[in-house]
Design an enzyme around this catalytic site. Structure first.
Site, PDB file in Angstrom:
ATOM      1  N   ASP A 186      -6.349   2.020  -1.454  1.00 39.10           N
ATOM      2  CA  ASP A 186      -6.999   2.856  -0.452  1.00 39.10           C
ATOM      3  C   ASP A 186      -7.428   4.159  -1.123  1.00 39.10           C
ATOM      4  OD1 ASP A 186      -7.486   4.716   1.645  1.00 39.10           O
ATOM      5  OD2 ASP A 186      -6.271   3.510   3.024  1.00 39.10           O
ATOM      6  N   GLU A 202     -11.530   2.216   6.552  1.00 44.11           N
ATOM      7  CA  GLU A 202     -10.350   2.682   7.273  1.00 44.11           C
ATOM      8  C   GLU A 202     -10.386   4.207   7.346  1.00 44.11           C
ATOM      9  OE1 GLU A 202      -5.610   1.669   7.525  1.00 44.11           O
ATOM     10  OE2 GLU A 202      -6.410   2.305   5.601  1.00 44.11           O
ATOM     11  N   GLU A 215       0.828  -1.197   0.000  1.00 48.83           N
ATOM     12  CA  GLU A 215       0.000   0.000   0.000  1.00 48.83           C
ATOM     13  C   GLU A 215       0.867   1.254   0.000  1.00 48.83           C
ATOM     14  OE1 GLU A 215      -3.648   2.107   2.494  1.00 48.83           O
ATOM     15  OE2 GLU A 215      -2.331   0.700   3.504  1.00 48.83           O
ATOM     16  N   GLN A 266      -9.846  -0.228   0.391  1.00 51.46           N
ATOM     17  CA  GLN A 266     -10.215   0.504   1.596  1.00 51.46           C
ATOM     18  C   GLN A 266     -10.765   1.874   1.201  1.00 51.46           C
ATOM     19  OE1 GLN A 266      -6.344   0.385   3.569  1.00 51.46           O
ATOM     20  NE2 GLN A 266      -7.070  -1.198   4.966  1.00 51.46           N
TER      21      GLN A 266
END
Length: 263
Positions: A177, A239, A142, A203
């Site tokens: 994300d 998240e 990530e 996410q």
């Protein structure tokens, strides 16, 4: 079908970990993910997950020495031995706890050359991927956005995708994300489509405050529609940092016509 998971590194931050798991189950979540649960024995995490009927998706690899600003070890020259020890312990922990994935943190690298860090990162991830195969665990990469993490090894999905090509292991995937991608600017939904074959987990959080998603967050809404249309069978990790009380802020799920109870 869109399936939402609670990130217990962010949600219900005032509670101890077991109470966060209880709160997630009470709110209707059927899956959770964690950051650094290592102070709690993995057997306790597994037992709690089973008791609460929760799937444990993943955890993060140890961050190294936070006081030294490391934030992970995978790309740090001279820290290879500590990386292997940490990931070895993390894989053991994940296997006992029942986690399916491990986010391998790269680290802050401002004091080294890009080339030396890239070489270390590739070798470390190849080793870690081979270890993870024996556990049936997926490794996730990530990138962290430059505004919040200027010294981190990588900031963009494109950089992570290049790293994946060098690592060339089927059990190493991207963690997409929307917060970090959005903070880097550009087309979040387009990036999702371009790198879809490489993505192992998704996410979400609002940009720029990393709060709860809102109906006006078009990137997040479009990302969720896209992963659904692409046949994504994983979970979407929530998240985000609650703007106020976590439970009070969960109204965004109904506002976007989603449900935790249908997971």
């Amino acid at each position: 079908m869109i399936r939402l998971a609670a990130n217990l590194g962010m949600l219900w931050p005032q509670l101890p970990l077991f109470k966060r798991m209880e709160a997630a189950a009470r709110a209707g979540f059927r899956a959770v993910e964690m950051h650094f649960p290592y102070e709690v024995p993995p057997q306790v995490i597994r037992a709690a997950s089973q008791e609460l009927d929760l799937v444990l998706l993943g955890i993060n690899s140890p961050p190294g020495e936070i006081a030294r600003g490391e934030l992970g070890l995978a790309a740090l020259p001279g820290r290879e031995s500590a990386f292997k020890d940490g990931v070895g312990s993390a894989l053991d922990y994940a296997a006992v706890a029942g986690a399916r994935a491990l986010h391998v943190m790269a680290g802050n690298v401002s004091q080294w050359s890009r080339a030396s860090c890239s070489d270390v990162f590739t070798r470390n991830l190849c080793w870690a991927a081979d270890q993870a195969l024996t556990f049936g665990i997926t490794l996730l990469l990530e990138p962290l956005n430059e505004a919040n993490h200027p010294d981190y090894f990588y900031h963009t999905i494109e950089e992570a995708a290049v790293a994946l090509r060098y690592i060339a292991r089927p059990n190493v995937k991207l963690q997409f994300d929307t917060y970090h991608v959005g903070m880097q600017g550009g087309d979040t939904v387009g990036a999702l489509h371009r790198h879809w074959p490489l993505i192992g987990h998704v996410q979400i959080a609002s940009v720029p405050d990393r709060g709860e998603p809102k109906c006006s967050d078009s990137d997040i809404v479009e990302v969720m529609h896209a992963v659904d249309s692409l046949g994504y069978n994983g979970w979407i990790g929530c998240e985000y940092r609650p703007r106020d009380d976590t439970d009070a802020g969960l109204g965004w799920i109904a506002q976007l016509s989603l449900s935790t109870s249908s997971q």
